[in-house]
Design an enzyme around this catalytic site. Structure first.
Site, mmCIF file in Angstrom:
data_model
loop_
_atom_site.group_PDB
_atom_site.id
_atom_site.type_symbol
_atom_site.label_atom_id
_atom_site.label_comp_id
_atom_site.label_asym_id
_atom_site.label_seq_id
_atom_site.Cartn_x
_atom_site.Cartn_y
_atom_site.Cartn_z
ATOM 1 N N LYS A 134 9.206 57.987 39.352
ATOM 2 C CA LYS A 134 8.947 58.200 40.772
ATOM 3 C C LYS A 134 7.605 57.611 41.191
ATOM 4 O O LYS A 134 6.894 57.002 40.409
ATOM 5 C CB LYS A 134 9.028 59.694 41.099
ATOM 6 N N HIS A 136 11.214 52.150 46.141
ATOM 7 C CA HIS A 136 11.646 52.481 47.508
ATOM 8 C C HIS A 136 10.850 51.662 48.518
ATOM 9 O O HIS A 136 10.306 52.191 49.482
ATOM 10 C CB HIS A 136 11.482 53.983 47.772
#
Length: 349
Positions: A75, A93
């Site tokens: 992450k 992302h």
């Protein structure tokens, strides 16, 4: 020598890891140097990595790692604005117009580093070589059912926490839904990894599922059938040209729909197919109420597989290991394709 540096995750409620001790042993045997940071939260203990021949280093030491080390995490990094000088393997992302993603790319540009985005590690046919999708779908459907059960009790879903196994999750959900008639769910993206996991969870809980995939959504919408189910589970990645499944008008349109599980969870993307909300939810507050009478709750947690961190880590790490074994050839194969994707997007920053 290729040097892989497995960093500790710094995001709250993130205990997963993309490399198991067994995988680390295979990398070491293949001549890859593996450093693993200690972690106060990682679901898999450090002792296994030590026994596998890894170098154990201090938690969160990665900014000071040798410049030639490849930093591997899952992450996001702390949003401190520092330039990123290393090559990083992670979920960035950053390629769909997300504001935080643009900031991340600016940090890479400033530091001269490179992002090998895990979402864009694909084979020759464009299929991802590794994904947490099944467990995201499984856990996302479970949280959506928790949201629905809380509505039946006249409230809104409370905090969620990790489970030791899927069996423990199912047992907890059975207790929450005891004595309740089951809702109906529609899954879009039902043939993919995420949709399969979501459908499997629903089946275990006795929830009838309408399964849609590309054929059912090829018309481009609108899709009034979505509003005729109590639960909608979105299991497709937002991409250019994606049709809208839930328009903003759904807040006031006649509907049976009361829970949206946006398992793909990309609310800030320009391509999001769900237009009734604009921010992710989290473990402390998994449901966002966007309408009343009847209620409409959206749950959109972007690290759902962490609800079952051991099982999801083991599954993902096994899928990814063959690619990690080719790290010595970063300019080719899955890594070369990921670098080309990065180059395409960094040129726009």
């Amino acid at each position: 020598m290729t040097h892989l540096w497995v960093r500790a995750e710094q995001r709250p409620n993130e205990e997963r890891v993309g490399l198991t001790p067994e995988g680390a042993a295979a990398l070491v045997k293949a001549g890859i140097r593996v450093s693993v940071e200690e972690s106060s939260v990682r679901a898999i203990p450090i002792d296994g990595y030590r026994a596998a021949g890894c170098e154990i280093v201090a938690e969160n030491l990665w900014p000071d790692a040798p410049r030639d080390a490849i930093i591997f995490g899952l992450k996001e990094l702390p949003e401190d604005g520092t330039p990123l000088v290393h090559r990083h393997i992670m979920f960035g992302h950053a390629y769909k117009g997300q504001p935080a993603g643009r900031d991340l790319l600016r940090r890479f540009k400033a530091g001269g580093g490179t992002l090998y985005d895990l979402e864009y590690l694909v084979d020759e046919g464009g299929r991802r070589v590794a994904a947490f999708g099944y467990w995201a779908g499984f856990a996302g459907a479970a949280v959506s059912l928790k949201c629905w059960a809380a509505q039946q009790r006249g409230g809104i879903a409370g905090p969620v926490a990790k489970y030791a196994s899927q069996a423990a999750l199912i047992a907890d959900l059975e207790r929450e839904m005891a004595g309740m008639d089951r809702p109906r769910a529609i899954v879009i993206g039902a043939l993919g990894r995420v949709g399969t996991g979501a459908s499997d969870l629903c089946a275990k809980m006795g929830v009838a599922v309408t399964k849609w995939d590309m054929a059912e959504t090829a018309s481009g919408g609108p899709f009034p059938e979505v509003l005729q189910h109590e639960i909608f589970l979105n299991c497709i990645l937002a991409r250019p040209g994606c049709p809208v499944f839930v328009p903003a008008s759904a807040k006031t349109d006649p509907r049976k729909l009361t829970v949206i599980g946006d398992i793909a969870c990309d609310p800030t993307s320009d391509f999001s197919p769900i237009k009734v909300y604009d921010r992710a939810t989290d473990w402390a507050a998994p449901a966002l109420r966007v309408a009343e009478n009847p209620p409409l709750d959206v749950t959109a947690i972007d690290n759902l597989p962490s609800l079952m961190p051991v099982e999801s880590s083991q599954d993902y790490a096994a899928q990814l290991l063959p690619s990690l074994l080719t790290l010595g050839e970063l300019g080719a194969g899955v890594w070369g394709r990921a670098k080309a994707e990065y180059d395409r997007h960094i040129a726009t920053v």
